[in-house]
Design a protein around this motif. Structure first.
Motif, PDB file in Angstrom:
ATOM      1  N   ILE A 127       4.219   2.763 -13.547  1.00 45.59           N
ATOM      2  CA  ILE A 127       3.641   3.557 -12.032  1.00 45.59           C
ATOM      3  C   ILE A 127       3.899   4.888 -11.911  1.00 45.59           C
ATOM      4  O   ILE A 127       4.589   5.485 -12.132  1.00 45.59           O
ATOM      5  N   GLY A 128       2.658   5.690 -11.911  1.00 51.56           N
ATOM      6  CA  GLY A 128       2.268   6.842 -11.618  1.00 51.56           C
ATOM      7  C   GLY A 128       2.609   7.394 -13.073  1.00 51.56           C
ATOM      8  O   GLY A 128       3.219   8.328 -13.447  1.00 51.56           O
ATOM      9  N   GLY A 129       1.917   6.673 -14.165  1.00 57.06           N
ATOM     10  CA  GLY A 129       2.143   6.962 -15.580  1.00 57.06           C
ATOM     11  C   GLY A 129       1.209   8.096 -16.114  1.00 57.06           C
ATOM     12  O   GLY A 129       1.126   8.091 -17.378  1.00 57.06           O
ATOM     13  N   SER A 130       0.514   8.622 -15.152  1.00 61.95           N
ATOM     14  CA  SER A 130      -0.454   9.894 -15.622  1.00 61.95           C
ATOM     15  C   SER A 130      -1.500   9.277 -16.501  1.00 61.95           C
ATOM     16  O   SER A 130      -2.123   8.221 -16.156  1.00 61.95           O
ATOM     17  N   LEU A 135      -3.144   7.386  -9.693  1.00 54.81           N
ATOM     18  CA  LEU A 135      -4.320   7.410  -8.569  1.00 54.81           C
ATOM     19  C   LEU A 135      -5.564   7.372  -9.248  1.00 54.81           C
ATOM     20  O   LEU A 135      -5.820   7.886 -10.365  1.00 54.81           O
ATOM     21  N   PRO A 136      -6.554   6.858  -8.534  1.00 49.08           N
ATOM     22  CA  PRO A 136      -7.948   6.878  -9.090  1.00 49.08           C
ATOM     23  C   PRO A 136      -8.245   8.091  -9.883  1.00 49.08           C
ATOM     24  O   PRO A 136      -8.983   8.061 -10.998  1.00 49.08           O
ATOM     25  N   VAL A 137      -8.173   9.184  -9.305  1.00 48.73           N
ATOM     26  CA  VAL A 137      -8.574  10.348  -9.898  1.00 48.73           C
ATOM     27  C   VAL A 137      -7.982  10.898 -11.231  1.00 48.73           C
ATOM     28  O   VAL A 137      -8.384  11.596 -11.914  1.00 48.73           O
ATOM     29  N   VAL A 138      -6.748  10.192 -11.380  1.00 48.56           N
ATOM     30  CA  VAL A 138      -6.059  10.854 -12.784  1.00 48.56           C
ATOM     31  C   VAL A 138      -6.506   9.608 -13.693  1.00 48.56           C
ATOM     32  O   VAL A 138      -6.799   9.826 -14.782  1.00 48.56           O
ATOM     33  N   ILE A 139      -6.572   8.278 -13.312  1.00 49.93           N
ATOM     34  CA  ILE A 139      -7.069   7.193 -14.236  1.00 49.93           C
ATOM     35  C   ILE A 139      -8.424   7.432 -14.709  1.00 49.93           C
ATOM     36  O   ILE A 139      -8.829   7.266 -15.881  1.00 49.93           O
ATOM     37  N   ASP A 140      -9.198   8.166 -13.713  1.00 48.10           N
ATOM     38  CA  ASP A 140     -10.562   8.484 -14.214  1.00 48.10           C
ATOM     39  C   ASP A 140     -10.662   9.684 -15.471  1.00 48.10           C
ATOM     40  O   ASP A 140     -11.644   9.672 -15.981  1.00 48.10           O
ATOM     41  N   PRO A 151      -6.401   2.012 -11.285  1.00 46.83           N
ATOM     42  CA  PRO A 151      -6.023   2.681 -10.275  1.00 46.83           C
ATOM     43  C   PRO A 151      -5.467   2.290  -9.113  1.00 46.83           C
ATOM     44  O   PRO A 151      -5.687   1.303  -8.813  1.00 46.83           O
ATOM     45  N   TYR A 152      -4.309   2.961  -8.668  1.00 50.70           N
ATOM     46  CA  TYR A 152      -3.434   2.265  -7.615  1.00 50.70           C
ATOM     47  C   TYR A 152      -2.585   3.546  -7.112  1.00 50.70           C
ATOM     48  O   TYR A 152      -2.413   4.357  -7.441  1.00 50.70           O
ATOM     49  N   ASP A 153      -2.428   3.281  -5.606  1.00 56.11           N
ATOM     50  CA  ASP A 153      -1.695   4.229  -4.632  1.00 56.11           C
ATOM     51  C   ASP A 153      -0.600   3.512  -4.899  1.00 56.11           C
ATOM     52  O   ASP A 153      -0.326   2.500  -4.029  1.00 56.11           O
ATOM     53  N   PHE A 154       0.992   4.148  -5.020  1.00 54.37           N
ATOM     54  CA  PHE A 154       1.988   3.514  -4.816  1.00 54.37           C
ATOM     55  C   PHE A 154       2.469   3.157  -3.527  1.00 54.37           C
ATOM     56  O   PHE A 154       3.525   2.760  -3.334  1.00 54.37           O
ATOM     57  N   HIS A 155       1.912   3.850  -2.604  1.00 56.02           N
ATOM     58  CA  HIS A 155       2.245   3.653  -0.919  1.00 56.02           C
ATOM     59  C   HIS A 155       1.464   2.210  -0.683  1.00 56.02           C
ATOM     60  O   HIS A 155       1.826   2.001   0.555  1.00 56.02           O
ATOM     61  N   GLU A 159       0.376  -2.108  -1.576  1.00 57.48           N
ATOM     62  CA  GLU A 159       0.953  -3.463  -2.237  1.00 57.48           C
ATOM     63  C   GLU A 159       0.711  -3.220  -3.690  1.00 57.48           C
ATOM     64  O   GLU A 159      -0.364  -2.964  -4.395  1.00 57.48           O
ATOM     65  N   GLN A 160       1.962  -3.510  -4.583  1.00 58.84           N
ATOM     66  CA  GLN A 160       1.925  -3.405  -6.048  1.00 58.84           C
ATOM     67  C   GLN A 160       0.602  -4.757  -6.537  1.00 58.84           C
ATOM     68  O   GLN A 160       1.199  -5.800  -6.151  1.00 58.84           O
ATOM     69  N   PRO A 161      -0.517  -4.553  -6.989  1.00 57.71           N
ATOM     70  CA  PRO A 161      -1.336  -5.636  -7.521  1.00 57.71           C
ATOM     71  C   PRO A 161      -0.597  -6.297  -8.436  1.00 57.71           C
ATOM     72  O   PRO A 161      -1.031  -7.504  -8.622  1.00 57.71           O
ATOM     73  N   HIS A 162       0.433  -6.040  -9.152  1.00 57.26           N
ATOM     74  CA  HIS A 162       0.871  -6.752 -10.473  1.00 57.26           C
ATOM     75  C   HIS A 162       2.127  -7.590 -10.032  1.00 57.26           C
ATOM     76  O   HIS A 162       3.230  -6.811 -10.067  1.00 57.26           O
ATOM     77  N   LYS A 163       2.070  -8.509  -9.856  1.00 59.93           N
ATOM     78  CA  LYS A 163       3.482  -9.376  -9.644  1.00 59.93           C
ATOM     79  C   LYS A 163       4.215  -9.668 -10.512  1.00 59.93           C
ATOM     80  O   LYS A 163       3.606 -10.302 -11.525  1.00 59.93           O
TER      81      LYS A 163
END
Ligand SMILES: C[S@@+](CC[C@H](N)C(=O)[O-])C[C@H]1O[C@@H](n2cnc3c(N)ncnc32)[C@H](O)[C@@H]1O
Length: 416
Positions: free
Chosen positions: A257-260, A284-289, A302-306, A308-312
């Motif tokens: 999470i937030g793995g750059s 964040l999408p801008v980083v994943i891109d 692409p995920y914002d850690f604020h 819900e975590q999509p991978h349960k």
């Protein structure tokens, strides 16, 4: 400047020009000699090299006078930082690395379109400070350091910090005075916002300056060459994570999470190629891109850690140098989303961060702590701080795996 009432009178001015600690010099030299002999028999030993380096620093400090230290801090080092940044941006280090032998200022200036008179002065200072080797009049050979400056993971840190954040550093005192000299831990009230008059966090600010990729490369460079939690002698990945993990093809194994741009997962894949399940990179999408050259077996999300975590129910959620960017209230909100996704008795949270000891903290950790305080109004944490943060979030610290001096620890948690 105000001097507090009752302060003792200023010491005799001659101390300004006396070496800091001449009587200690013979003992330090003996130590250096023994440590040097030991290192020559174990040249790859990381800790031995750091111990010798610490003694070498102690020697310099003992020999220097306060005046020399002062001039070094406020003239020599800022001049180095500015000179290196300008030369890096102009491409001088690339030109030097390509030739890889003595090169004249004129040649470098010609290739980079820098003014040779300006470049000569910058290179002369880098030569006098030992970052280039002076081989003739206005002629220099590269050092190992200056060669490495042609790598983005080393060079990009300079524009990122010097161009992107130095204004904030210089305004930190002003910011703190405006808060009655109190420490601020509030992500909406930072020296960056005060200095730049913007309503942005560091990441958004650097991207607005065109320095987003520089930050990602700087983070990748910061982590190089130090013990890593996933090394066999730090955290037993097989025993603690792989054993007992869901082996189905699409089971999330490790979620960064937030793995750059994915440097940690890439390292994990190299060191543990036979892991079960999936490796997932979230940022964040801008980083994943901007992710390039990442092994296609690492899923990019692409995920914002604020949110819900999509991978349960992953075997492990992993955060490296993420929580230190935020004060406790923001961390609590980030952790809430992780905790909600964790499977009881199965999922782990791996927090890869500094655990500042009560005394004897390493200089890299203390430097980072002050930078984080200035840029983010956040902090590096002690073990007590980590417990105060993680336990109310519903987590139990299972173990803290130390990476040694100057390296982050791995705080292994599960649901309480
Ligand atoms: C200090 S960097 C650490 C990067 C990486 N984990 C490492 O150790 O190199 C912090 C990371 O958090 C990411 N980040 C910041 N805000 C975020 C958010 N709201 N959601 C997801 N990631 C975020 C940044 O883009 C950046 O990659």
């Amino acid at each position: 400047m105000t001097i507090p009432n009752g302060a003792s009178p200023a010491p005799n001015a001659s101390i300004a020009t006396s070496p800091n600690d001449l009587p200690s010099v013979p003992a330090i030299l003996n130590q250096i000699s023994a440590q040097g002999a030991h290192l020559s028999t174990t040249p790859q030993d990381y800790d031995s090299r750091l111990q010798l380096l610490a003694s070498a620093r102690a020697l310099v400090q003992a020999l220097e006078t306060p005046r020399e230290t002062m001039i070094k801090h406020i003239w020599a080092q800022p001049a180095v930082q500015v000179g290196i940044t300008m030369m890096y941006e102009a491409g001088v280090f690339h030109v030097m690395a390509k030739k890889d032998g003595p090169i004249t200022v004129e040649e470098c200036a010609e290739a980079t379109k820098m003014d040779p008179k300006l470049l000569a002065r910058l290179m002369r200072h880098l030569g006098s400070m030992g970052y280039l080797i002076e081989t003739g009049v206005d002629e220099y050979a590269p050092t190992n350091f200056s060669r490495a400056m042609s790598l983005r993971i080393i060079g990009d840190g300079y524009p990122c910090i010097i161009n992107g954040l130095f204004n904030t550093l210089s305004k930190f005192g002003e910011f703190t005075k405006a808060h009655d000299n109190k420490m601020v831990l509030n992500h909406t009230d930072t020296a960056l916002r005060h200095a730049e008059k913007v309503d942005m966090d560091v990441f958004t600010w650097l991207r607005s300056m065109g320095l987003g990729a520089h930050l990602n490369n700087h983070m990748a460079g910061y982590h190089q060459g130090r013990p890593s939690w996933m090394d066999a002698n730090v955290y037993p990945v097989e025993e603690r994570l792989a054993k007992g993990a869901d082996t189905s093809h699409d089971a999330p194994f490790l979620v960064d999470i937030g793995g750059s741009t994915g440097h940690d997962l890439a390292e994990f894949l190299t060191k543990h190629p036979r892991h079960p399940g999936k490796l997932i990179l979230e940022d964040l999408p801008v980083v994943i891109d901007h992710v390039q050259q990442l092994d296609s077996r690492i899923e990019r999300v692409p995920y914002d850690f604020h949110t819900e975590q999509p991978h349960k129910g992953a075997r492990a959620y992993y955060m490296h140098s993420v929580l230190h960017d935020w004060p406790d209230d923001v961390c609590a909100s980030i952790l809430k989303n992780v905790v909600a996704a964790m499977k009881p008795g199965y999922s782990r949270l791996l927090v890869n961060e500094c655990v500042i000891p009560d005394r004897g903290a390493d200089w890299q950790a203390t430097a980072l702590d002050v930078m984080i305080m200035i840029e983010f109004s956040a902090k590096e944490r002690t073990l007590a701080d980590w417990s105060r943060l993680l336990e109310p979030a519903g987590l139990r610290i299972m173990n803290v795996w130390s990476g040694g001096d100057g390296a982050e620890s791995l705080i292994e948690c599960q649901l309480a």
